[in-house]
Design a protein around this motif. Structure first.
Motif, PDB file in Angstrom:
ATOM      1  N   GLY A  46      15.570  -4.394   2.935  1.00 58.96           N
ATOM      2  CA  GLY A  46      16.740  -5.060   3.505  1.00 58.96           C
ATOM      3  C   GLY A  46      17.868  -5.206   2.495  1.00 58.96           C
ATOM      4  N   ARG A  47      17.521  -5.279   1.226  1.00 59.54           N
ATOM      5  CA  ARG A  47      18.516  -5.355   0.144  1.00 59.54           C
ATOM      6  C   ARG A  47      18.962  -3.972  -0.309  1.00 59.54           C
ATOM      7  NH1 ARG A  47      16.590  -8.461  -4.868  1.00 59.54           N
ATOM      8  NH2 ARG A  47      18.690  -7.880  -5.446  1.00 59.54           N
ATOM      9  N   GLY A  48      18.381  -2.917   0.266  1.00 55.53           N
ATOM     10  CA  GLY A  48      18.744  -1.554  -0.124  1.00 55.53           C
ATOM     11  C   GLY A  48      18.030  -1.062  -1.364  1.00 55.53           C
ATOM     12  N   VAL A  49      16.936  -1.732  -1.752  1.00 55.06           N
ATOM     13  CA  VAL A  49      16.164  -1.329  -2.935  1.00 55.06           C
ATOM     14  C   VAL A  49      15.127  -0.293  -2.517  1.00 55.06           C
ATOM     15  CG1 VAL A  49      14.586  -2.115  -4.752  1.00 55.06           C
ATOM     16  CG2 VAL A  49      16.501  -3.588  -4.029  1.00 55.06           C
ATOM     17  N   PRO A  50      15.136   0.892  -3.108  1.00 49.45           N
ATOM     18  CA  PRO A  50      14.136   1.915  -2.779  1.00 49.45           C
ATOM     19  C   PRO A  50      12.725   1.431  -3.144  1.00 49.45           C
ATOM     20  CG  PRO A  50      15.949   2.866  -4.030  1.00 49.45           C
ATOM     21  CD  PRO A  50      16.113   1.378  -4.084  1.00 49.45           C
ATOM     22  N   VAL A  51      11.778   1.717  -2.259  1.00 51.55           N
ATOM     23  CA  VAL A  51      10.398   1.261  -2.420  1.00 51.55           C
ATOM     24  C   VAL A  51       9.462   2.460  -2.499  1.00 51.55           C
ATOM     25  CG1 VAL A  51       8.514   0.053  -1.245  1.00 51.55           C
ATOM     26  CG2 VAL A  51      10.809  -0.921  -1.245  1.00 51.55           C
ATOM     27  N   LEU A  52       8.547   2.409  -3.463  1.00 50.85           N
ATOM     28  CA  LEU A  52       7.488   3.400  -3.597  1.00 50.85           C
ATOM     29  C   LEU A  52       6.162   2.659  -3.437  1.00 50.85           C
ATOM     30  CD1 LEU A  52       6.343   6.202  -4.323  1.00 50.85           C
ATOM     31  CD2 LEU A  52       6.517   5.516  -6.729  1.00 50.85           C
ATOM     32  N   PHE A  53       5.392   3.030  -2.422  1.00 52.62           N
ATOM     33  CA  PHE A  53       4.072   2.438  -2.227  1.00 52.62           C
ATOM     34  C   PHE A  53       3.034   3.209  -3.028  1.00 52.62           C
ATOM     35  CE2 PHE A  53       5.973   1.075   1.849  1.00 52.62           C
ATOM     36  CZ  PHE A  53       5.717  -0.279   1.745  1.00 52.62           C
ATOM     37  N   ALA A  54       2.126   2.479  -3.651  1.00 53.69           N
ATOM     38  CA  ALA A  54       0.980   3.067  -4.336  1.00 53.69           C
ATOM     39  C   ALA A  54      -0.264   2.552  -3.626  1.00 53.69           C
ATOM     40  CB  ALA A  54       0.967   2.658  -5.800  1.00 53.69           C
ATOM     41  N   THR A  55      -1.119   3.469  -3.179  1.00 55.24           N
ATOM     42  CA  THR A  55      -2.277   3.043  -2.404  1.00 55.24           C
ATOM     43  C   THR A  55      -3.480   3.936  -2.631  1.00 55.24           C
ATOM     44  OG1 THR A  55      -3.072   2.504  -0.192  1.00 55.24           O
ATOM     45  CG2 THR A  55      -1.551   4.357  -0.363  1.00 55.24           C
ATOM     46  N   GLY A  56      -4.624   3.359  -2.464  1.00 57.39           N
ATOM     47  CA  GLY A  56      -5.867   4.113  -2.474  1.00 57.39           C
ATOM     48  C   GLY A  56      -6.435   4.220  -1.075  1.00 57.39           C
ATOM     49  N   TYR A  57      -5.647   3.802  -0.075  1.00 58.16           N
ATOM     50  CA  TYR A  57      -6.129   3.730   1.301  1.00 58.16           C
ATOM     51  C   TYR A  57      -5.623   4.844   2.203  1.00 58.16           C
ATOM     52  CZ  TYR A  57      -7.428  -0.955  -0.151  1.00 58.16           C
ATOM     53  OH  TYR A  57      -7.964  -2.021  -0.817  1.00 58.16           O
ATOM     54  N   GLY A  58      -4.908   5.800   1.684  1.00 58.11           N
ATOM     55  CA  GLY A  58      -4.400   6.879   2.527  1.00 58.11           C
ATOM     56  C   GLY A  58      -3.087   6.490   3.179  1.00 58.11           C
ATOM     57  N   GLU A  59      -2.957   6.779   4.454  1.00 55.62           N
ATOM     58  CA  GLU A  59      -1.704   6.546   5.181  1.00 55.62           C
ATOM     59  C   GLU A  59      -1.294   5.084   5.160  1.00 55.62           C
ATOM     60  OE1 GLU A  59       0.484   8.777   6.548  1.00 55.62           O
ATOM     61  OE2 GLU A  59      -0.813  10.218   5.538  1.00 55.62           O
ATOM     62  N   VAL A  60       0.013   4.859   5.115  1.00 54.42           N
ATOM     63  CA  VAL A  60       0.569   3.515   5.092  1.00 54.42           C
ATOM     64  C   VAL A  60       1.604   3.405   6.202  1.00 54.42           C
ATOM     65  CG1 VAL A  60       1.924   1.868   3.762  1.00 54.42           C
ATOM     66  CG2 VAL A  60       0.255   3.319   2.614  1.00 54.42           C
ATOM     67  N   ARG A  61       1.488   2.346   6.976  1.00 52.46           N
ATOM     68  CA  ARG A  61       2.500   2.030   7.989  1.00 52.46           C
ATOM     69  C   ARG A  61       2.922   0.587   7.801  1.00 52.46           C
ATOM     70  NH1 ARG A  61       3.300   5.724  12.010  1.00 52.46           N
ATOM     71  NH2 ARG A  61       1.553   7.118  12.272  1.00 52.46           N
ATOM     72  N   LEU A  62       4.222   0.380   7.669  1.00 55.79           N
ATOM     73  CA  LEU A  62       4.729  -0.983   7.620  1.00 55.79           C
ATOM     74  C   LEU A  62       4.640  -1.575   9.021  1.00 55.79           C
ATOM     75  CD1 LEU A  62       7.913  -0.640   5.409  1.00 55.79           C
ATOM     76  CD2 LEU A  62       5.729  -1.647   4.785  1.00 55.79           C
ATOM     77  N   GLN A  63       4.485  -2.862   9.101  1.00 55.25           N
ATOM     78  CA  GLN A  63       4.399  -3.514  10.402  1.00 55.25           C
ATOM     79  C   GLN A  63       5.659  -3.282  11.224  1.00 55.25           C
ATOM     80  OE1 GLN A  63       3.398  -7.490   9.162  1.00 55.25           O
ATOM     81  NE2 GLN A  63       1.209  -7.036   9.131  1.00 55.25           N
ATOM     82  N   SER A  64       6.798  -3.148  10.558  1.00 55.24           N
ATOM     83  CA  SER A  64       8.061  -2.917  11.257  1.00 55.24           C
ATOM     84  C   SER A  64       8.228  -1.467  11.693  1.00 55.24           C
ATOM     85  CB  SER A  64       9.227  -3.276  10.340  1.00 55.24           C
ATOM     86  OG  SER A  64       9.317  -2.329   9.293  1.00 55.24           O
ATOM     87  N   GLY A  65       7.384  -0.582  11.166  1.00 50.23           N
ATOM     88  CA  GLY A  65       7.516   0.836  11.456  1.00 50.23           C
ATOM     89  C   GLY A  65       8.434   1.561  10.495  1.00 50.23           C
ATOM     90  N   ALA A  66       9.035   0.829   9.525  1.00 53.60           N
ATOM     91  CA  ALA A  66       9.946   1.444   8.561  1.00 53.60           C
ATOM     92  C   ALA A  66       9.203   2.442   7.682  1.00 53.60           C
ATOM     93  CB  ALA A  66      10.598   0.367   7.692  1.00 53.60           C
ATOM     94  N   ALA A  67       9.914   3.458   7.255  1.00 52.20           N
ATOM     95  CA  ALA A  67       9.333   4.494   6.410  1.00 52.20           C
ATOM     96  C   ALA A  67       9.565   4.185   4.933  1.00 52.20           C
ATOM     97  CB  ALA A  67       9.950   5.848   6.749  1.00 52.20           C
ATOM     98  N   ALA A  68       8.637   4.620   4.109  1.00 54.98           N
ATOM     99  CA  ALA A  68       8.758   4.487   2.657  1.00 54.98           C
ATOM    100  C   ALA A  68       7.985   5.626   2.014  1.00 54.98           C
ATOM    101  CB  ALA A  68       8.223   3.146   2.191  1.00 54.98           C
ATOM    102  N   THR A  69       8.299   5.905   0.776  1.00 53.84           N
ATOM    103  CA  THR A  69       7.600   6.943   0.028  1.00 53.84           C
ATOM    104  C   THR A  69       6.266   6.389  -0.456  1.00 53.84           C
ATOM    105  OG1 THR A  69       9.742   7.800  -0.656  1.00 53.84           O
ATOM    106  CG2 THR A  69       7.827   8.588  -1.856  1.00 53.84           C
ATOM    107  N   VAL A  70       5.225   7.238  -0.421  1.00 59.57           N
ATOM    108  CA  VAL A  70       3.864   6.823  -0.772  1.00 59.57           C
ATOM    109  C   VAL A  70       3.284   7.788  -1.794  1.00 59.57           C
ATOM    110  CG1 VAL A  70       1.534   6.430   0.126  1.00 59.57           C
ATOM    111  CG2 VAL A  70       3.514   5.916   1.558  1.00 59.57           C
ATOM    112  N   ILE A  71       2.608   7.222  -2.813  1.00 61.40           N
ATOM    113  CA  ILE A  71       1.775   8.034  -3.704  1.00 61.40           C
ATOM    114  C   ILE A  71       0.359   7.475  -3.650  1.00 61.40           C
ATOM    115  CG2 ILE A  71       3.596   8.850  -5.235  1.00 61.40           C
ATOM    116  CD1 ILE A  71       2.761   6.736  -7.270  1.00 61.40           C
ATOM    117  N   ASP A  72      -0.591   8.366  -3.798  1.00 62.81           N
ATOM    118  CA  ASP A  72      -2.000   7.983  -3.747  1.00 62.81           C
ATOM    119  C   ASP A  72      -2.508   7.602  -5.123  1.00 62.81           C
ATOM    120  OD1 ASP A  72      -2.390   8.576  -0.970  1.00 62.81           O
ATOM    121  OD2 ASP A  72      -2.373  10.701  -1.489  1.00 62.81           O
TER     122      ASP A  72
END
Length: 128
Positions: free
Chosen positions: A75-101
């Protein structure tokens, strides 16, 4: 990596060893690390009050989803990179973000940040 020099990157990671590793990687690439923090509450405080160029967010922080922090940052316009060991990521809002495993390397982190920040389009995959 000149494009990261001086960039303020928020790191949210609840595993201390991984947090230190990410901090070292980002520092060696020339960025200034904000945090790292290991709770949603601490992350929200920093996300509200700090000038940030991007954020690297663990998806699951102490059993809680990172979504409130991600939504605030996006919402502030800050780019977000998700780091996860769980595979696919979906935000509750449906918004898209970049993901690395996880586990990830400095190269994977750099490519993901480039993609999240719009510097390159081949750095990571988009959640959505």
């Amino acid at each position: 990596m000149a494009w990261l020099k001086g960039k303020r990157i928020l790191v949210v990671e609840d595993e201390a060893l991984i947090a230190v590793m990410v901090e070292d990687m980002l520092t060696s690439m020339g960025s200034e690390v904000v945090g790292p923090v290991g709770t949603i509450e601490a992350a929200l405080d920093l996300a509200r009050g700090e000038g940030l160029d991007a954020a690297v967010l663990d998806v699951n922080v102490r059993g809680e989803r990172i979504d409130p922090v991600a939504e605030l940052l996006m919402g502030r316009g800050v780019p977000v990179l998700f780091a996860t060991g769980y595979g696919e990521v979906r935000l509750q809002s449906g918004a898209a973000a970049t993901v690395i495993d996880k586990p990830y390397t400095q190269e994977k982190l750099a490519r993901g940040l480039m993609a999240a920040m719009g510097i390159a389009s081949n750095g990571g995959r988009r959640a959505g």
